[in-house]
Write a protein that holds these residues in place. Structure first.
Motif, mmCIF file in Angstrom:
data_model
loop_
_atom_site.group_PDB
_atom_site.id
_atom_site.type_symbol
_atom_site.label_atom_id
_atom_site.label_comp_id
_atom_site.label_asym_id
_atom_site.label_seq_id
_atom_site.Cartn_x
_atom_site.Cartn_y
_atom_site.Cartn_z
ATOM 1 N N SER A 1 31.417 42.696 36.514
ATOM 2 C CA SER A 1 32.655 42.110 36.005
ATOM 3 C C SER A 1 33.481 43.040 35.129
ATOM 4 O O SER A 1 34.688 42.859 35.000
ATOM 5 N N LYS A 2 32.865 44.040 34.510
ATOM 6 C CA LYS A 2 33.617 44.920 33.612
ATOM 7 C C LYS A 2 32.970 46.294 33.556
ATOM 8 O O LYS A 2 31.881 46.513 34.102
ATOM 9 N N ARG B 1 32.770 46.979 37.221
ATOM 10 C CA ARG B 1 34.130 46.664 37.700
ATOM 11 C C ARG B 1 34.721 47.867 38.430
ATOM 12 O O ARG B 1 35.352 47.723 39.494
ATOM 13 N N ARG C 1 33.494 35.533 37.595
ATOM 14 C CA ARG C 1 34.349 36.421 38.378
ATOM 15 C C ARG C 1 35.577 36.794 37.559
ATOM 16 O O ARG C 1 36.223 35.918 36.968
ATOM 17 N N PRO C 2 35.944 38.080 37.498
ATOM 18 C CA PRO C 2 37.157 38.470 36.779
ATOM 19 C C PRO C 2 38.390 37.799 37.378
ATOM 20 O O PRO C 2 38.577 37.805 38.603
ATOM 21 N N ASP D 1 41.472 38.667 37.203
ATOM 22 C CA ASP D 1 42.522 39.574 37.652
ATOM 23 C C ASP D 1 42.060 40.541 38.741
ATOM 24 O O ASP D 1 42.698 41.565 38.974
ATOM 25 N N LEU D 2 40.971 40.233 39.392
ATOM 26 C CA LEU D 2 40.460 41.125 40.430
ATOM 27 C C LEU D 2 41.321 41.014 41.680
ATOM 28 O O LEU D 2 41.485 39.930 42.244
#
Length: 233
Positions: A9-10, A14, A33-34, A36-37
């Motif tokens: 996620s990061k 990411r 889940r991010p 802004d993906l």
């Protein structure tokens, strides 16, 4: 290739998702889940601070076949990598949590997911270690260092246990990363921002891309990647 990225996620996870999504089918795993993906990535939401519950959820949702697993999960002490860190001040609860997440969850999840890899033409497992897990690393963080030593032991044992099935296991021993600058930042700028003390995420993504393109006749056993100005190496 169908690749699962655990801890996606990061930060580095990411960046691996963003850097590999155009060429590969990815399954991301993290607590959430991010939002802004941009990439079309399948996601499995699971919190590995609850190892038993998380591995069961991931096993249920994982595809039957995987070509590679990128295992990028790990937590550290609350005051790790800061001046004044003291093992004697680490809480018992945090120490046990780190062992559960960094070692216990890793063992349980790999036990569940390895059958998805084995039998493929080129099964690959890439584990994100740390230079803190190397002999004479120069770091005082006891539990984090111990868990990264354990990760190398896991890698060595898996190679031997599944050598006949041609499982390629690579341990990436990474130094300090510049996690503030994602792949949207030009690599040259990300390198400058670290002033030689931090590794751009771009470099790790480039190495993983190379590992994934090797033939099935070879593999990289261990790769040590410190920052250029890291005086420990």
């Amino acid at each position: 290739m169908r690749i699962m990225v655990i801890g996606a996620s990061k930060g580095l996870g990411r960046a691996l998702v963003e850097g590999l999504a155009e060429q590969h089918e990815l399954i991301g795993v993290s607590r959430s889940r991010p939002a802004d993906l941009a990439q079309p990535v399948q996601w499995i939401e699971a919190d590995l601070s609850d190892p038993l519950g998380a591995v069961e959820a991931i096993e249920r949702q994982a595809p039957a076949r995987l070509d590679a697993i990128l295992y990028n999960l790990g937590i550290w002490e609350e005051r790790a990598f800061a001046e004044g860190y003291s093992f004697l001040e680490d809480s018992d609860a945090r120490i046990l949590e780190m062992v559960d997440v960094n070692i216990g969850a890793t063992l349980l999840l790999l036990k569940r997911l390895l059958p998805c890899l084995l039998g493929g033409a080129k099964p690959q497992l890439i584990l994100t270690g740390s230079t803190s897990g190397l002999p004479q690393s120069g770091r005082p963080e006891v539990t984090f260092g111990a868990s990264k030593f354990a990760l190398k032991g896991i890698a060595d044992s898996l190679r031997e246990g599944f050598r006949d099935q041609r499982l390629a296991v690579t341990c990436l021993q990474l130094g300090y990363l510049n996690t503030q600058d994602g792949l949207h930042t030009p690599r040259e700028q990300a390198a400058l921002n670290g002033e030689g003390q931090l590794i751009p995420l771009h470099d790790v993504v480039a190495l993983v891309r190379t590992l994934l393109t090797l033939s099935d006749a070879s593999y990289v056993r261990e790769l040590v990647l410190p920052a250029i100005a890291d005086q420990r190496f």
